[in-house]
Design a protein around this motif. Structure first.
Motif, PDB file in Angstrom:
ATOM      1  N   SER A  28      62.147  29.282   9.450  1.00  0.00           N
ATOM      2  CA  SER A  28      61.337  29.180  10.381  1.00  0.00           C
ATOM      3  C   SER A  28      60.143  28.329   9.860  1.00  0.00           C
ATOM      4  N   GLN A  29      59.352  27.714  10.769  1.00  0.00           N
ATOM      5  CA  GLN A  29      58.250  26.607  10.460  1.00  0.00           C
ATOM      6  C   GLN A  29      57.328  27.361   9.963  1.00  0.00           C
ATOM      7  N   SER A  30      56.726  28.597  10.176  1.00  0.00           N
ATOM      8  CA  SER A  30      55.912  29.536   9.629  1.00  0.00           C
ATOM      9  C   SER A  30      56.449  29.766   8.171  1.00  0.00           C
ATOM     10  N   VAL A  73      58.345  27.918   6.120  1.00  0.00           N
ATOM     11  CA  VAL A  73      58.374  26.665   5.397  1.00  0.00           C
ATOM     12  C   VAL A  73      56.779  26.291   4.979  1.00  0.00           C
ATOM     13  N   ASP A  74      55.999  26.454   6.053  1.00  0.00           N
ATOM     14  CA  ASP A  74      54.396  26.119   5.946  1.00  0.00           C
ATOM     15  C   ASP A  74      53.734  26.971   4.840  1.00  0.00           C
ATOM     16  N   THR A 130      67.595  22.290   5.745  1.00  0.00           N
ATOM     17  CA  THR A 130      66.143  22.578   5.789  1.00  0.00           C
ATOM     18  C   THR A 130      65.286  21.359   5.920  1.00  0.00           C
ATOM     19  N   ILE A 131      65.731  20.250   5.311  1.00  0.00           N
ATOM     20  CA  ILE A 131      64.905  18.960   5.464  1.00  0.00           C
ATOM     21  C   ILE A 131      65.091  18.389   6.852  1.00  0.00           C
ATOM     22  N   GLN A 132      66.368  18.495   7.439  1.00  0.00           N
ATOM     23  CA  GLN A 132      66.611  17.961   8.641  1.00  0.00           C
ATOM     24  C   GLN A 132      65.635  18.917   9.822  1.00  0.00           C
ATOM     25  N   LEU A 133      65.565  20.167   9.573  1.00  0.00           N
ATOM     26  CA  LEU A 133      64.689  20.925  10.578  1.00  0.00           C
ATOM     27  C   LEU A 133      63.291  20.689  10.210  1.00  0.00           C
ATOM     28  N   TYR A 134      62.881  20.417   8.792  1.00  0.00           N
ATOM     29  CA  TYR A 134      61.436  20.503   8.634  1.00  0.00           C
ATOM     30  C   TYR A 134      61.160  19.028   7.892  1.00  0.00           C
ATOM     31  N   GLU A 184      59.015  17.216   7.051  1.00  0.00           N
ATOM     32  CA  GLU A 184      57.781  17.032   6.466  1.00  0.00           C
ATOM     33  C   GLU A 184      57.750  17.857   5.403  1.00  0.00           C
ATOM     34  N   ALA A 185      58.446  18.693   5.100  1.00  0.00           N
ATOM     35  CA  ALA A 185      58.591  19.625   3.674  1.00  0.00           C
ATOM     36  C   ALA A 185      59.534  18.998   2.650  1.00  0.00           C
TER      37      ALA A 185
END
Length: 194
Positions: free
Chosen positions: A72-74, A76-77, A93-97, A99-100
């Motif tokens: 989830s975003q949380s 990854v953050d 993971t990179i496709q979903l997030y 910015e990470a």
């Protein structure tokens, strides 16, 4: 770097084993201030971890999460570093997030010490991203692009840890051994960067 997230498919086999084994390694190395968690790109939250994964962790005197968690975003953050079990988990993971992107690696990629292989891996990742974009836009992929990707993939060792899901206890032990070898290198890298 105080928070590490391990990622696999369902968060029932590889990433829970990585989480549990890493906790033990960190404790032994005096790095207990580093937190570790795990998640799956296609996990069904609340699914118990595999019996074989739990057995392997128990044999190693470690324990992982009792049930799966969806990436989830949380999470990854929360993480300073996201380590995936395969290249496809990394891409997902990179496709979903996106910015990470600067903190997502495969576990094997992150602990490798072959600079030449790292350059080739970066080229493969760039080419694969370009090809996926072309496919999404219904643009043709050239024979040269395909040939170069195949050539690079043959030159670079796989950064994937095989999925033991549904396999024998021996398959889980083999995956855990491969993970543990990487985690020992990871702990050494973390200690050196302090």
């Amino acid at each position: 770097m105080n928070r590490i997230l391990f990622v696999c498919t369902g968060n029932t086999c590889r990433s829970p084993m990585a989480e549990g084994i890493m906790r033990s390694i960190l404790a032994e190395a005096g790095l207990s201030d580093i937190e570790v968690r795990s998640a799956g790109v296609s996990a069904y939250p609340g699914t118990p971890i595999s019996d074989h994964a739990a057995s392997v962790l128990s044999m190693k005197g470690s324990s992982g999460p009792s049930e799966s968690t969806l990436l989830s975003q949380s999470l990854v953050d929360w993480a300073d570093l996201v380590l995936t079990m395969t290249s496809s988990h990394k891409r997902h993971t990179i496709q979903l997030y996106p910015e990470a992107v600067d903190k997502v690696y495969t576990l094997k990629e992150y602990v490798q010490d072959d600079a030449g292989a790292a350059v080739k891996i970066a080229e493969i990742e760039t080419l694969l991203t370009e090809v996926q974009l072309k496919q999404a836009l219904s643009e043709p992929v050239t024979d040269e692009e395909r040939r170069r990707i195949e050539e690079l993939q043959q030159e670079v060792p796989s950064h994937d840890i095989a999925d033991p899901y549904g396999g024998s206890l021996r398959m889980y032990q083999s995956a855990a051994q491969e993970i543990e070898e990487c985690l020992i290198k990871l702990a050494a890298k973390l200690r050196a960067n302090r």
